[in-house]
Design an enzyme around this catalytic site. Structure first.
Site, short mmCIF file in Angstrom:
data_model
loop_
_atom_site.label_atom_id
_atom_site.label_comp_id
_atom_site.label_asym_id
_atom_site.label_seq_id
_atom_site.Cartn_x
_atom_site.Cartn_y
_atom_site.Cartn_z
N ASP A 204 -4.30 14.81 -25.10
CA ASP A 204 -4.55 13.43 -24.70
C ASP A 204 -3.87 12.54 -25.74
O ASP A 204 -4.47 12.15 -26.73
CB ASP A 204 -6.06 13.16 -24.63
CG ASP A 204 -6.36 11.76 -24.11
OD1 ASP A 204 -5.40 11.04 -23.79
OD2 ASP A 204 -7.55 11.40 -24.03
N ARG B 270 -0.59 -1.82 -18.56
CA ARG B 270 -1.84 -1.09 -18.67
C ARG B 270 -1.87 0.01 -17.60
O ARG B 270 -1.77 -0.29 -16.42
CB ARG B 270 -2.98 -2.09 -18.44
CG ARG B 270 -4.37 -1.62 -18.71
CD ARG B 270 -5.24 -2.80 -19.04
NE ARG B 270 -4.73 -3.41 -20.25
CZ ARG B 270 -4.96 -2.94 -21.47
NH1 ARG B 270 -5.72 -1.90 -21.65
NH2 ARG B 270 -4.43 -3.54 -22.51
N TYR C 212 0.85 -1.19 0.00
CA TYR C 212 0.00 0.00 0.00
C TYR C 212 0.88 1.24 0.00
O TYR C 212 1.82 1.33 0.79
CB TYR C 212 -0.90 0.03 1.24
CG TYR C 212 -2.35 0.25 0.87
CD1 TYR C 212 -2.73 1.38 0.17
CD2 TYR C 212 -3.32 -0.70 1.18
CE1 TYR C 212 -4.05 1.57 -0.21
CE2 TYR C 212 -4.64 -0.52 0.80
CZ TYR C 212 -5.00 0.62 0.10
OH TYR C 212 -6.29 0.79 -0.28
N GLU D 286 -0.23 5.09 -0.42
CA GLU D 286 -0.95 6.34 -0.70
C GLU D 286 0.03 7.50 -0.56
O GLU D 286 0.87 7.50 0.33
CB GLU D 286 -2.07 6.54 0.32
CG GLU D 286 -3.28 5.68 0.05
CD GLU D 286 -4.38 5.92 1.08
OE1 GLU D 286 -5.50 5.48 0.84
OE2 GLU D 286 -4.11 6.55 2.12
N THR E 227 -1.50 6.98 -22.08
CA THR E 227 -1.51 5.63 -21.53
C THR E 227 -0.09 5.09 -21.67
O THR E 227 0.70 5.59 -22.47
CB THR E 227 -2.45 4.69 -22.30
OG1 THR E 227 -2.06 4.71 -23.68
CG2 THR E 227 -3.90 5.11 -22.19
N LYS F 279 -0.10 1.41 -24.90
CA LYS F 279 -0.38 1.34 -26.35
C LYS F 279 0.96 1.19 -27.08
O LYS F 279 1.69 0.26 -26.77
CB LYS F 279 -1.23 2.54 -26.76
CG LYS F 279 -2.64 2.43 -26.09
CD LYS F 279 -3.59 3.55 -26.41
CE LYS F 279 -4.92 3.33 -25.66
NZ LYS F 279 -5.85 4.46 -25.80
C1 LIG Z 1 -6.88 4.81 -24.95
C2 LIG Z 1 -7.29 6.22 -24.75
C3 LIG Z 1 -7.77 6.68 -23.51
C4 LIG Z 1 -8.11 5.79 -22.33
O1 LIG Z 1 -7.27 4.86 -21.88
P1 LIG Z 1 -7.81 3.75 -20.85
O2 LIG Z 1 -6.53 3.24 -20.27
O3 LIG Z 1 -8.57 2.76 -21.64
O4 LIG Z 1 -8.66 4.43 -19.84
C5 LIG Z 1 -8.06 8.03 -23.37
N1 LIG Z 1 -7.90 8.87 -24.39
C6 LIG Z 1 -7.45 8.48 -25.60
C7 LIG Z 1 -7.30 9.49 -26.69
C8 LIG Z 1 -7.13 7.14 -25.83
O5 LIG Z 1 -6.72 6.75 -27.03
#
Ligand SMILES: *Cc1c(COP(=O)(O)O)cnc(C)c1O
Length: 423
Positions: free
Chosen positions: A215, A250, A69, A71, A241, A244
Site C-alpha cells: 500500500d 484525488r 457514465y 461502467e 493514491t 499525494k
Molecule cells: C492515504 C492512504 C490511504 C487512503 O487513501 P484515501 O484516498 O484517503 O482513501 C490508504 N493507505 C495508505 C497507506 C495511505 O497513506
C-alpha cells in the site's frame, strides 16, 4: 460564518477552471471555495498527504467528462457513447504501466481506500488472516482498524517498529508470518519516514506462501520520480493514491502482474464500485504524463532533499525526529522536548498558519506531529525556506499571542512569495 470574496490581488483565473460562472450563479458556494483557495495560499500546507495539482489536472477535473457514465472497462462498457472516455482510460492505463513498469494498471479506484478494498476482494476471503503494520505504528484504517471493513471482515495481525530505532521490526514480521501463516502481508503506512525493504517483505511472504500487497499511497510519487525504491517488482499487488506526492487528482490506482489483472479488474468493477469517474481518470492521465517528465524527476528528488533539510533543522530546534531523519517526503517528530505534546503543537502551529497533522509515536502512547514537503516544494520553495520553517515552528510553539501574530505574518509573506499557481 461569513466568508469574504476572494481579494482582488489573488488571480482567480490561475486556478484552472473559470470560476466566474460559479461566482455569478452561486455566490454562497463560490465564497466558501474562494475562502479555501485563499487559505491554501496564505498558509503553509505541510500535511504529508497533500499537494497542489497542476492547472491542467484541475481543468480535466472540472470538465464535462464528469457527465459521462462508464461502467465497465474500455471496449466493454455497459453504456453507449463511451468512445472518448474509453480513449482517456486507455491513455491513463498506458501511462501508468509505462511510468511504473507494471504489467497491468487499474485506474478506476475512487480513492486509496477503495484500491485497498479491491485488492483484498481480489485475493482474500472473509475471515482470512492478514499481516499489516499496526495502527499505532502507522498502519492505515484499511490495515485492520476495528472501525473499518478491514478489521471487521479479516483477521488482522499487527506488526510494529523497534521502539528505539522506530524502524520496521522485520524479525517480528518474519516470526508472526511463520506463526500465523497469513494469506497476505501488507506493507505500507501513513507515517513511516523510511524506505520499505520490499525485497525482504517478498522473501518473508514467499517463505509462508502469502500474497504481498504494497500500500504505497504515500511514496508512489517518489517512485515515479525515481526518488524511492519501487514496490512493483516485488509485490503481487500495489495500491496507491494519485493525490499525494504524485500530485494528481484525488483518487486511487492498482498495479499488478498480468496473472492477477482480471481478478483485480473484477474486484474494482463490479465487485466494489459502480461507474468510473471519467473526469478523474482523465486527470490521472494528465498527472501520469506530468510525472513522466524530467521536471517531475527533479521535483521528486527535491521533495526528499527538502524533507531531509527540514528534519535536520527540526532536530536542531529540539524536536525528537523519529528514526533520526527521513528517506522520503515525510517526517514524524515528538515535540515533547519543547514542552508540548503533538495535539497542542498542531493547534499552535495552525494558529500561525503552519498546517500539519498529529500522528502516533512508535513508543509510549503519546502523539507527535507528521508533516511533509510535497506541497511546499511544488510551490517552489527551497532548502533555505525549509530551514526558516523549522525556526518558525519553535517560535509558534511559544504560547505568546504577540509572537504567534508575528509568525503568522511571516508565514503569510513566505506563502505569498511562492504562489502555487503562479501570479
Ligand atoms: C492515504 C492512504 C490511504 C487512503 O487513501 P484515501 O484516498 O484517503 O482513501 C490508504 N493507505 C495508505 C497507506 C495511505 O497513506
Amino acid at each position: 460564518m461569513p466568508v469574504t470574496a476572494l481579494p482582488a490581488d489573488v488571480p482567480v483565473s490561475s486556478y484552472g477552471p473559470d470560476l466566474d460562472v460559479l461566482r455569478r450563479q452561486d455566490p454562497e458556494i463560490a465564497d466558501v471555495m474562494l475562502g479555501e483557495v485563499r487559505r491554501q495560499q496564505d498558509s503553509l500546507q505541510l500535511i504529508a498527504a497533500e499537494n497542489f495539482t497542476s492547472p491542467a489536472v484541475l481543468a480535466a477535473l472540472g470538465s464535462p467528462l464528469a457527465n459521462k457514465y462508464a461502467e465497465g472497462y474500455p471496449g466493454a462498457r455497459h453504456h453507449g457513447g463511451c468512445e472518448y472516455v474509453d480513449a482517456a482510460e486507455r491513455i491513463a492505463v498506458d501511462r501508468a504501466t509505462a511510468l511504473f513498469g507494471a504489467e497491468h494498471a487499474n485506474v478506476q479506484p475512487h480513492s486509496g481506500s477503495s484500491a485497498v478494498l479491491a485488492a483484498y476482494a481480489a485475493l482474500l476471503r472473509p475471515g482470512d488472516t492478514v499481516l499489516a503494520m499496526g495502527l499505532p505504528y502507522g498502519g492505515h484504517l484499511t490495515h485492520g482498524s476495528p472501525a473499518n471493513f478491514s478489521g471487521r471482515w479479516f483477521d488482522f495481525v499487527p506488526y510494529g517498529v523497534e521502539p528505539d530505532s522506530g524502524l520496521i521490526d522485520y524479525e517480528q514480521v518474519r516470526e508472526l508470518a511463520r506463526g500465523r501463516r497469513p494469506k497476505a502481508i501488507v506493507c505500507g503506512s501513513i507515517s513511516y519516514p523510511r524506505h520499505v525493504d520490499y525485497a525482504l517483505f517478498r522473501e518473508i511472504a514467499d517463505e509462508v506462501g502469502a500474497y504481498l500487497i504494497a500500500d504505497a499511497a504515500h511514496p508512489m510519487g517518489l517512485v515515479a520520480g525515481g526518488a524511492a525504491p519501487s514496490p512493483v517488482p516485488y509485490a503481487d499487488v500495489v495500491c496507491a493514491t494519485t493525490h499525494k506526492v504524485l500530485r494528481g487528482p484525488r483518487g486511487g490506482m492498482i498495479l499488478c502482474g498480468s496473472e492477477l489483472a482480471e481478478r483485480i479488474d473484477r474486484a474494482v468493477f463490479p465487485f466494489t464500485q459502480g461507474g468510473a469517474q471519467m473526469h478523474t481518470i482523465a486527470a490521472k492521465a494528465v498527472a501520469f504524463g506530468e510525472a513522466a517528465t524530467p521536471a517531475f524527476t527533479a521535483y521528486a528528488h527535491q521533495v526528499v532533499e527538502h524533507a531531509q533539510v527540514l528534519a535536520a533543522a527540526l532536530a536542531a530546534e529540539g524536536f525528537a525526529v523519529t528514526t533520526g531523519g527521513t528517506d522520503t517526503h515525510l517526517i514524524t517528530a515528538d515535540p515533547a522536548p519543547l514542552g508540548v505534546d503533538g495535539p497542542t503543537a498542531r493547534a499552535r502551529l495552525a494558529a500561525a498558519g503552519l498546517v500539519l497533522d498529529t500522528c502516533a509515536l512508535p513508543y509510549g502512547d503519546g502523539r507527535g506531529i507528521r508533516l511533509g514537503t510535497a506541497a511546499v516544494t511544488t510551490q517552489g520553495m527551497g532548502p533555505a525556506e525549509m530551514a526558516r520553517i523549522a525556526m518558525l515552528f519553535t517560535l509558534a510553539l511559544d504560547e505568546d499571542p504577540e509572537r504567534t501574530a508575528r509568525v503568522r505574518a511571516e508565514v503569510r509573506d513566505l506563502a505569498g512569495r511562492f504562489p502555487p499557481y503562479g501570479r
